[in-house]
Write a protein that holds these residues in place. Structure first.
Motif, PDB file in Angstrom:
ATOM      1  N   SER A 194      51.990  53.917  32.527  1.00  0.00           N
ATOM      2  CA  SER A 194      53.046  54.862  33.628  1.00  0.00           C
ATOM      3  C   SER A 194      52.155  54.473  34.959  1.00  0.00           C
ATOM      4  CB  SER A 194      52.653  56.149  33.158  1.00  0.00           C
ATOM      5  OG  SER A 194      53.099  56.385  31.804  1.00  0.00           O
ATOM      6  N   LEU A 195      51.032  53.648  34.933  1.00  0.00           N
ATOM      7  CA  LEU A 195      50.334  53.764  36.444  1.00  0.00           C
ATOM      8  C   LEU A 195      51.116  52.639  37.174  1.00  0.00           C
ATOM      9  CD1 LEU A 195      46.528  53.829  35.593  1.00  0.00           C
ATOM     10  CD2 LEU A 195      48.192  55.760  36.867  1.00  0.00           C
ATOM     11  N   PRO A 196      51.444  52.841  38.308  1.00  0.00           N
ATOM     12  CA  PRO A 196      51.922  51.616  39.224  1.00  0.00           C
ATOM     13  C   PRO A 196      50.604  50.830  39.598  1.00  0.00           C
ATOM     14  CG  PRO A 196      52.443  53.791  40.232  1.00  0.00           C
ATOM     15  CD  PRO A 196      51.380  53.954  39.096  1.00  0.00           C
ATOM     16  N   TRP A 222      48.930  51.593  43.310  1.00  0.00           N
ATOM     17  CA  TRP A 222      48.497  52.852  43.395  1.00  0.00           C
ATOM     18  C   TRP A 222      46.988  52.877  42.705  1.00  0.00           C
ATOM     19  CZ3 TRP A 222      47.474  57.354  40.418  1.00  0.00           C
ATOM     20  CH2 TRP A 222      47.363  58.654  41.007  1.00  0.00           C
ATOM     21  N   LEU A 232      48.959  56.624  29.664  1.00  0.00           N
ATOM     22  CA  LEU A 232      48.708  56.842  31.028  1.00  0.00           C
ATOM     23  C   LEU A 232      48.754  55.396  31.636  1.00  0.00           C
ATOM     24  CD1 LEU A 232      47.989  58.790  32.863  1.00  0.00           C
ATOM     25  CD2 LEU A 232      45.538  58.548  32.443  1.00  0.00           C
ATOM     26  N   TRP A 270      47.978  60.721  47.448  1.00  0.00           N
ATOM     27  CA  TRP A 270      47.955  61.106  46.103  1.00  0.00           C
ATOM     28  C   TRP A 270      49.078  61.648  45.696  1.00  0.00           C
ATOM     29  CZ3 TRP A 270      44.498  60.688  42.435  1.00  0.00           C
ATOM     30  CH2 TRP A 270      43.067  60.201  42.618  1.00  0.00           C
ATOM     31  N   LEU A 300      43.017  53.275  44.619  1.00  0.00           N
ATOM     32  CA  LEU A 300      42.085  54.088  44.012  1.00  0.00           C
ATOM     33  C   LEU A 300      40.965  53.235  43.788  1.00  0.00           C
ATOM     34  CD1 LEU A 300      43.924  56.417  41.572  1.00  0.00           C
ATOM     35  CD2 LEU A 300      43.419  56.686  44.100  1.00  0.00           C
ATOM     36  N   ILE A 349      54.828  59.915  40.573  1.00  0.00           N
ATOM     37  CA  ILE A 349      55.460  58.784  39.853  1.00  0.00           C
ATOM     38  C   ILE A 349      54.678  58.570  38.389  1.00  0.00           C
ATOM     39  CG2 ILE A 349      55.193  56.249  39.704  1.00  0.00           C
ATOM     40  CD1 ILE A 349      55.054  56.238  42.573  1.00  0.00           C
ATOM     41  N   VAL A 350      53.128  59.023  38.563  1.00  0.00           N
ATOM     42  CA  VAL A 350      52.641  58.866  37.171  1.00  0.00           C
ATOM     43  C   VAL A 350      53.326  59.900  36.229  1.00  0.00           C
ATOM     44  CG1 VAL A 350      50.471  59.081  36.000  1.00  0.00           C
ATOM     45  CG2 VAL A 350      50.573  57.775  38.107  1.00  0.00           C
ATOM     46  N   GLY A 371      52.060  59.396  44.481  1.00  0.00           N
ATOM     47  CA  GLY A 371      51.493  58.735  43.071  1.00  0.00           C
ATOM     48  C   GLY A 371      51.319  59.650  41.898  1.00  0.00           C
ATOM     49  N   VAL A 372      50.944  60.681  42.024  1.00  0.00           N
ATOM     50  CA  VAL A 372      50.862  61.869  40.958  1.00  0.00           C
ATOM     51  C   VAL A 372      52.238  62.050  40.451  1.00  0.00           C
ATOM     52  CG1 VAL A 372      50.520  64.265  40.395  1.00  0.00           C
ATOM     53  CG2 VAL A 372      48.847  63.164  41.718  1.00  0.00           C
TER      54      VAL A 372
END
Lengths: 351, 517
Positions: B146-148, B151, B143, A304, B155, A310-311, A307-308
């Protein structure tokens, strides 16, 4: 019909722009508009706070001096693995406790707020180090791409002719290769030189879209009267480019560099994920995600946190870019709130 | 026009030559394939080096080696197209021929979904500019940007696939979960419907109630284990589809169109049982597609029978209705085989896989029909499609919203409103059609880009498409393979640009391709 929505017509809109911007310099107008974009301002705040937080936490080595950070571990320290109170008997669970009401322990950071990795390294330090790397890669790619892109775009847009033809064909050649492919080819072989070199080489190929935009901007600007005026006054080409045209194109440059940077951070993490970017023992956020994706079920924190981060970074940069675009766009009028609209109407009727 | 196309194709070839030259040399000079041998310390290291040097022609400098490779490619004009062999001895062409369809399968569904969802959400949020819906979609779009993807994929694996599979082993929803799900759905609906507070609250309440009841019923009847729609639900849904398609394409006020579309829905209901019987005999995709084609053609003919003056639009309406109804009936067919599918030993009640492109154990099972096989392919597509759609539809939202807003502020939209056209006509015919012009060109270019960008997605989901080839090419210093992969993606990218330009001039008569210059 669309009676339910009051629409501001163009004349009003232009009028309101004129009133708003009276007597202000270009910089002031842009700043004013930018600070009205709430999401962008919040993002700017979050990003600056993040940068300060991340770079002050760990020891920084500058020209042989070591500036001590406030965090007790570095990303290379290997304290003992902590097994206490962990779910599923997993090693190194996080000690961060931000929800005081659930278990009554109160808010605390503990020794390893984000937990520990397989060999006991402090994950907080690892994630912060990775964030530093990613931010650095982002900025370096941004600067190099901005520099090359501006020079290539400006030269080919200003001089046109065969210089333009050659430079634009070169741009076409590079733009045809998908960025992940070119990134992997470079990253696989230069990743082990360290993140800075990787960023440098990636930046050498990231300027193409930018240079096309700037070329287009230069092509239109060079036909404008003020350029003719400068030329008649005897200004040299260099002076026209730097003093007259470039300041007018600076908006488009800043906006697209910002967006390029948000793409760069995703590119770096993606490459590191594939194993073609930053390689161990160096750390990067993409590398951390890729290393621990299998541990998600039992030790989700290892997955987590990187990733958090990066975002968060990418989101902030995107919003800042959006705010800048609105700020530099002369057509963009200030959207009046309902209250202001009422006040304006009342004002008109009083007159 | 023809001259223009020929000239553009010429430029395309030049660009591909240039970019392949750059990539080849970049890849060649950035590493040394002999390094590993030198470090290995084998006894016959000199011999091995000599052998490898000969094999990869390392005695020649990279630019010259490029021309050896190019000679094979240019053989396409003399009938001896050759991309060389991989280091393991397979032909690059045959490797690519295996990999490309897999990658296309991976990205096709998600691209279509992203386009449909993205454009509809974008257009709606443009129509409701500065509303709650608009703000939330803008935020969601940012959002997503910006998400890889790697990742998100993990999820999704955890929270969609694994938890759904766990749920299927005990298919009972607790009341809390029903409440949570219904609240999420209700928030969604309340967000879309704009209006004053009372209306929003009403929508929220109704949606919450209806969803909760529905979920409770589905749960009570073990629908998730053995789902089916049944003729009754299909008829209801078909009528709904008929109304929706008519409203979007011609407006419900057009009685002729409405009756035509409703007849198609009736046709679907009548042919439900015959179709089910026909489906049992289907053995391949071509049969499925052929039946579908027949269904759509009959729907078109129904439209033709109803048409008085506006033949084209009515036939279009009924054909689209027919297609959707047909897809609905085949969806029902998949639901019918669902229970059989999850009971297979190789599936064993865990139908949503997290890796792979097909279940390789399925071929050893008995009674595997076409429907089971294609269902297997489809369930393997669920997660990658979700991940890719999430990532790429944000772009479509932003772009279609921006274009739509620009179009809505044009004078001719005001004129259309002023002359008394209803809102549907203004939005769908005047605004939307013109919004689609730039979006179409974006779509084409984007699709080519997605293929190149699928490398990461393939890795996450363990597919063996072009991404795997590319990976192998880089890690084993396989220049022939690398260039083969690049030729496909690069050609697609350049070709997509050409198609986009041609489409643009075709859709927008103001742009004349090849004029000037």
């Amino acid at each position: 019909m669309n009676a339910s929505k009051p629409q501001i017509n163009d004349a009003d809109e232009l009028g309101s722009i004129a009133i708003e911007t009276q007597g202000l310099s270009q910089g002031q107008i842009v700043r004013k508009k930018f600070f009205r974009h709430k999401a962008a301002v919040i993002s700017l705040g979050v990003l600056s706070a993040l940068v300060v937080f991340v770079f002050s936490a760990l020891d920084n080595k500058l020209f042989g001096f070591t500036i001590p950070g406030w965090w007790q571990f570095s990303h290379t320290d290997m304290p003992e693995l902590n097994f206490d109170d962990c779910p599923f008997d997993s090693p190194g669970c996080p000690t961060l406790d931000a929800i005081p009401f659930l278990d009554g322990d109160g808010v605390m950071l503990g020794a390893h707020p984000f937990g520990q990795d397989d060999i006991g390294r402090d994950y907080f330090a690892l994630v912060l180090k990775g964030t530093q790397r990613s931010l650095m890669v982002m900025v370096v790619i941004g600067i190099i791409a901005a520099f090359i892109g501006t020079v290539v775009g400006a030269v080919s847009g200003f001089f046109r002719g065969w210089i333009d033809a050659i430079l634009m064909r070169l741009t076409d050649f590079i733009i045809t290769i998908p960025s992940i492919i070119i990134g992997s080819v470079i990253g696989y072989h230069f990743g082990n030189l360290g993140a800075l070199f990787l960023a440098f080489y990636l930046g050498l190929f990231a300027w193409t879209g930018l240079s096309r935009l700037i070329r287009g901007e230069f092509l239109t600007l060079r036909e404008r009267e003020f350029v003719d005026a400068a030329r008649v006054a005897g200004a040299s080409d260099r002076r026209i480019i730097f003093k007259h045209i470039l300041p007018n194109a600076v908006g488009i440059i800043i906006v697209s560099v910002t967006l390029l940077m948000s793409g760069a951070i995703l590119l770096e993490t993606g490459l590191s994920y594939l194993g073609f970017g930053v390689v161990p023992p160096d750390v990067s956020l993409g590398l951390l995600v890729s290393t621990y994706q299998e541990s998600f079920t039992i030790r989700p924190w290892l997955f987590w946190w990187p990733g958090v981060f990066i975002v968060t970074i990418a989101l902030c940069v995107n919003f800042i870019g959006d705010g800048l675009r609105d700020a530099f766009d002369p057509r963009q009028a200030h959207k009046m709130s309902r209250k202001e609209r009422k006040a304006a109407k009342a004002g008109v009727s009083v007159e | 026009m023809l001259g223009y196309i020929v000239r553009r194709l010429g430029i395309l070839v030049v660009i591909l030559l240039g970019s392949s030259f750059i990539l080849y040399n970049l890849a060649a000079i950035s590493t040394n394939p002999l390094e590993q041998l030198l470090l290995s310390g084998a006894e016959n290291v000199d011999f091995l080096i000599a052998q490898l040097t000969l094999e990869l022609r390392l005695d020649l400098p990279p630019p010259l080696r490029y021309f050896i490779w190019l000679e094979g490619v240019l053989g396409a004009f003399t009938g001896s197209f050759d991309l060389g062999a991989t280091r393991e001895g397979q032909l690059v062409v045959s490797e690519l021929a295996m990999a490309v369809p897999i990658t296309v399968r991976l990205v096709l569904a998600s691209t279509i979904l992203a386009i449909i969802l993205g454009i509809s959400v974008g257009v709606v949020s443009a129509l409701r500019q500065y509303s709650r819906f608009d703000y939330s979609t803008t935020f969601v779009a940012f959002l997503m940007f910006s998400l890889p993807v790697f990742w998100v994929a993990v999820l999704l694996k955890e929270y969609i696939a694994i938890s759904f599979n766990n749920f299927l082993s005990q298919p009972n929803m607790s009341l809390t979960w029903i409440f949570i799900f219904s609240s999420v759905v209700a928030v969604f609906w309340a967000g879309i419907i704009s209006g004053n507070r009372i209306r929003v609250v009403t929508v929220f309440g109704v949606a919450l109630f209806v969803t909760a009841i529905l979920l409770y019923l589905l749960d009570a009847t073990d629908w998730f284990l053995a789902p089916r729609l049944g003729i009754f639900v299909i008829v209801l849904l078909s009528i709904g589809i008929a109304f929706a398609v008519t409203q979007l394409s011609m407006g419900i006020d057009n009685r002729n169109a409405l009756y035509a579309a409703l007849s198609v829905a009736a046709f679907g209901a009548v042919s439900y049982f015959p179709l089910n019987m026909l489906f049992d005999d289907v053995t391949g995709f071509s049969g499925f597609a052929l039946i579908g084609l027949g269904f759509v053609v009959v729907s078109g003919l129904i439209g033709l029978a109803f048409a008085r003056i506006d033949r084209g639009p009515i036939v279009r309406t009924t054909s689209i209705t027919g297609l959707v109804v047909y897809l609905l009936i085949s969806y029902d067919q998949y639901l019918q085989v669902w229970y059989d599918y999850i009971r297979f030993g190789s599936v064993s009640y865990r139908p949503i896989p997290t890796v792979g492109q097909t279940n390789s154990l399925l071929q050893f099972e008995e009674n595997v029909t076409y429907w089971i096989r294609s269902l297997d392919v489809l369930v393997h597509l669920i997660l990658p499609t979700m991940a890719l759609t999430l990532i790429s539809f944000a772009g479509y939202i932003r772009y279609s919203r921006g274009t739509m807003l620009e179009v809505l502020n044009q004078d001719y939209i005001r004129t259309a409103r002023a002359k008394g056209l209803n809102e549907r006509t203004v939005v769908m015919r005047h605004a939307f059609q013109n919004t689609m012009i730039p979006i179409t060109t974006i779509m084409v270019v984007d699709f080519a880009g997605v293929i190149g960008g699928a490398i990461i997605t393939e890795r996450v989901f363990g597919w063996t498409g072009m991404g795997t080839l590319f990976n192998k090419a880089i890690t084993t210093y396989d220049l022939n393979l690398l260039m083969g992969v690049f030729l496909v993606t690069g050609f697609l990218a350049v070709f997509a640009n050409l198609v986009a330009d041609l489409l643009y001039s075709f859709l927008d008569p103001r742009i004349r391709v090849g004029a000037g210059k």
